[in-house]
Every structure is written in structure tokens, then in C-alpha cells.
Design a protein around this motif. Structure first.
Motif, PDB file in Angstrom:
ATOM      1  N   GLU A  72     -26.954  73.776 -47.762  1.00  0.00           N
ATOM      2  CA  GLU A  72     -26.156  74.889 -47.280  1.00  0.00           C
ATOM      3  C   GLU A  72     -27.060  76.094 -47.054  1.00  0.00           C
ATOM      4  O   GLU A  72     -27.794  76.518 -47.944  1.00  0.00           O
ATOM      5  N   ALA A  73     -27.022  76.636 -45.843  1.00  0.00           N
ATOM      6  CA  ALA A  73     -27.877  77.779 -45.498  1.00  0.00           C
ATOM      7  C   ALA A  73     -27.505  79.012 -46.330  1.00  0.00           C
ATOM      8  O   ALA A  73     -26.335  79.196 -46.677  1.00  0.00           O
ATOM      9  N   PRO A  74     -28.530  79.828 -46.642  1.00  0.00           N
ATOM     10  CA  PRO A  74     -29.949  79.621 -46.342  1.00  0.00           C
ATOM     11  C   PRO A  74     -30.601  78.704 -47.369  1.00  0.00           C
ATOM     12  O   PRO A  74     -30.311  78.791 -48.560  1.00  0.00           O
ATOM     13  N   ALA A  75     -31.458  77.833 -46.897  1.00  0.00           N
ATOM     14  CA  ALA A  75     -32.131  76.877 -47.782  1.00  0.00           C
ATOM     15  C   ALA A  75     -33.429  76.447 -47.128  1.00  0.00           C
ATOM     16  O   ALA A  75     -33.624  76.619 -45.914  1.00  0.00           O
ATOM     17  N   LEU A  76     -34.314  75.893 -47.943  1.00  0.00           N
ATOM     18  CA  LEU A  76     -35.536  75.330 -47.381  1.00  0.00           C
ATOM     19  C   LEU A  76     -35.706  73.903 -47.870  1.00  0.00           C
ATOM     20  O   LEU A  76     -35.223  73.534 -48.943  1.00  0.00           O
ATOM     21  N   LEU A  77     -36.395  73.107 -47.073  1.00  0.00           N
ATOM     22  CA  LEU A  77     -36.709  71.721 -47.394  1.00  0.00           C
ATOM     23  C   LEU A  77     -38.219  71.573 -47.406  1.00  0.00           C
ATOM     24  O   LEU A  77     -38.897  72.007 -46.477  1.00  0.00           O
ATOM     25  N   TRP A  78     -38.746  70.933 -48.456  1.00  0.00           N
ATOM     26  CA  TRP A  78     -40.151  70.560 -48.499  1.00  0.00           C
ATOM     27  C   TRP A  78     -40.235  69.072 -48.185  1.00  0.00           C
ATOM     28  O   TRP A  78     -39.573  68.260 -48.828  1.00  0.00           O
ATOM     29  N   LEU A  79     -41.049  68.703 -47.201  1.00  0.00           N
ATOM     30  CA  LEU A  79     -41.218  67.303 -46.809  1.00  0.00           C
ATOM     31  C   LEU A  79     -42.675  66.911 -47.008  1.00  0.00           C
ATOM     32  O   LEU A  79     -43.581  67.700 -46.733  1.00  0.00           O
ATOM     33  N   PHE A  80     -42.887  65.667 -47.454  1.00  0.00           N
ATOM     34  CA  PHE A  80     -44.227  65.234 -47.848  1.00  0.00           C
ATOM     35  C   PHE A  80     -44.679  64.033 -47.029  1.00  0.00           C
ATOM     36  O   PHE A  80     -43.886  63.135 -46.738  1.00  0.00           O
ATOM     37  N   PRO A  81     -45.954  63.979 -46.647  1.00  0.00           N
ATOM     38  CA  PRO A  81     -46.449  62.888 -45.803  1.00  0.00           C
ATOM     39  C   PRO A  81     -46.320  61.531 -46.471  1.00  0.00           C
ATOM     40  O   PRO A  81     -46.586  61.375 -47.652  1.00  0.00           O
TER      41      PRO A  81
END
Length: 277
Positions: free
Chosen positions: A65-74
Motif C-alpha cells: 500500500e502506497a507509499p512503500a518501497l520494495l527491495w529486489l535482489f539479483p
């Protein structure tokens, strides 16, 4: 807001010493999302409007739910997308040796890839305007500027979410996963016995402490296999395995392919070319 995406091929000199911007973009809409995708670099995504979901084998489905951040990993399978009403996302793909320092310093928590924000960052509009201009310049100056803007954005997001937040039990346990110490020592450092630690990890993740330890190490190994040219034996040691053969067996058993094959397969993946991350 106009949807855009620009991908770059930064100089190896940048990734060898700091962080390089591999791509960035802005997207607003109602795409269906995706599951099981694996990136060749790290990414940070800020959701500034709307709601949606994130999913990975470790976390299951999580509401976003905004505002939010996503961390994505290789190299780590994941998926996300908006609900039917759509959302607005701003994303940066980044790579480089400095990601390892950020990982160890706790800039992100691999067990908590979705992070609520108090508010949308005030610098969002100007940051992505600069990135769009810098990435459009394919020369060295553009790459340097894009790297500087990306690094500043990543650090600002990380420090804003780290502020006054002590790591929880699972985060504290997995953050020290690369250390080669006994499970008794790990439990003692967390102020509990091994039975209590087992109960806590099972309740939070469905995994025993040993299973969670191995999964955390393998997730970091996946990132190193994708982003670096380090020998498999060196990666095994860096993520906490003192026996490269045991590391390879665990990786093959739990990921379905050997470390070397995983690296080759990931590097054959096509570069993203759609209008969003």
C-alpha cells in the motif's frame, strides 16, 4: 506522468568500486504483474500511489500500500503487481561492489522486502527527472551522474527506513548468517536457547534455524553468482560455507541446478525491454 524506461550498460570501472545505475523508469497503470521473475541486478521500487501485492517463496503474498518501497535482489525469484485500480511506481536497477557493503550494513532486510514509508520522498520527482536526463546520455558523464543520483537515492531510502528501528529476531539472525559459529552461539547472542530460537523461526517463517540459515546464505550466493565473476569456491566462503562441495550440494538440492549452471542460465536471460521494471 509519462511512462518511460531507460536501460544502460555502465562501465565495469563503476561496478568494480561503487554502484552503477543499470536502468530506471516511471510507470503508472494496471499491468497484471508477474511471478517467479529473477533479476540480474539489485532494484529498488517506490510505490507512490495505489495498492498491490508482492510475492516470493520466503515471504508468500504481501499486500503493498502506497507509499512503500520494495527491495529486489539479483537471482532471487519474486513477483509483484498492482490491484485492479492500478498504481504508480518509480524504479532503479543498480549493480556494483558497494551493494555488498550496503547489505552488511543493514541498508535493507532480505526477510522484509516490502517497507512502508511515512510519506512519498519529496525528492522523487527531481530524482527521476535527473535520472531520465542522465541515462539518455550514454557517455561516461551520463553514467557517472546516474550512478551518483542512484546512490544518493538508495542511501536516503535506506537510512530513512533504518532510523530508530532495531532489527527484529529473524532479521538479526539472518544478518549474521555468513558467520561460521555454532547454533548455540547464535541463540545465546539473541538472548535465548536453541529450542526458543527454533520455535521463533518456525513461527515466523516455517523454517528451522538451520534451514533459515542455509536459505539466507544461498540467497546471498545467488546475488554474487549473478553480479560478480568470483569463483564458486570464493562465493561459498563469503556466504558462510567452509566446504565448497557442501555448498554446491546444498545449492543444487534447493535451487534445482548447480551454482555454475545457475550463473550461466541467469546471464543468458534477456535484458528487460518493456516500459516498466
Amino acid at each position: 506522468m509519462e511512462n518511460w524506461a531507460i536501460y544502460a550498460n555502465p562501465a565495469r570501472a563503476l561496478t568494480d568500486v561503487t554502484i552503477a545505475c543499470v536502468g530506471a523508469g516511471e510507470y503508472g497503470g494496471t499491468h497484471e504483474g508477474f511471478r517467479g521473475r529473477q533479476l540480474r541486478s539489485h532494484a529498488v521500487v517506490v510505490i507512490s500511489e495505489g495498492t498491490g501485492w508482492y510475492s516470493s517463496p520466503l515471504t508468500g503474498d504481501i499486500r503493498v500500500e502506497a507509499p512503500a518501497l520494495l527491495w529486489l535482489f539479483p537471482g532471487v525469484a519474486h513477483g509483484y503487481g498492482p490491484h485492479r485500480s492500478g498504481w504508480t511506481e518509480h524504479w532503479i536497477l543498480f549493480s556494483g561492489v558497494a551493494t555488498r557493503a550496503l547489505d552488511e550494513l543493514g541498508a535493507w532486510r532480505r526477510t522484509v522486502p516490502v517497507v512502508p514509508l511515512d510519506r512519498t520522498p519529496e525528492t522523487l520527482t527531481t530524482t527521476f527527472a535527473h535520472l531520465r536526463e542522465d541515462l539518455a546520455d550514454s557517455g561516461s558523464i551520463g553514467s557517472l551522474r546516474a550512478a551518483a543520483v542512484s546512490y544518493a537515492w538508495i542511501v536516503a531510502l535506506a537510512t530513512s527506513t533504518m532510523r530508530d528501528a532495531a532489527p527484529d529476531l529473524i532479521d538479526a539472525f539472518t544478518r549474521g548468517a555468513t558467520r561460521q559459529v555454532s547454533m548455540e552461539t547464535r541463540a545465546h547472542e539473541l538472548g535465548m536457547g536453541v529450542p526458543q530460537l527454533r520455535s521463533a523461526t518456525l513461527a515466523a517463517t516455517g523454517l528451522t534455524p538451520l534451514q533459515l540459515l542455509i536459505e539466507s546464505r544461498l540467497a546471498r550466493a545467488q546475488s554474487l553468482l549473478v553480479e560478480t565473476d568470483l569463483e564458486v569456491s570464493v562465493i561459498a566462503q563469503q556466504v558462510g560455507f567452509d566446504d565448497p562441495s557442501y555448498f554446491s550440494r546444498q545449492f543444487t538440492q534447493r535451487r534445482g541446478s548447480s551454482p555454475s549452471l545457475f550463473r550461466r542460465e541467469q546471464r543468458r536471460m534477456p535484458t528487460l525491454t518493456d516500459d516498466r521494471l
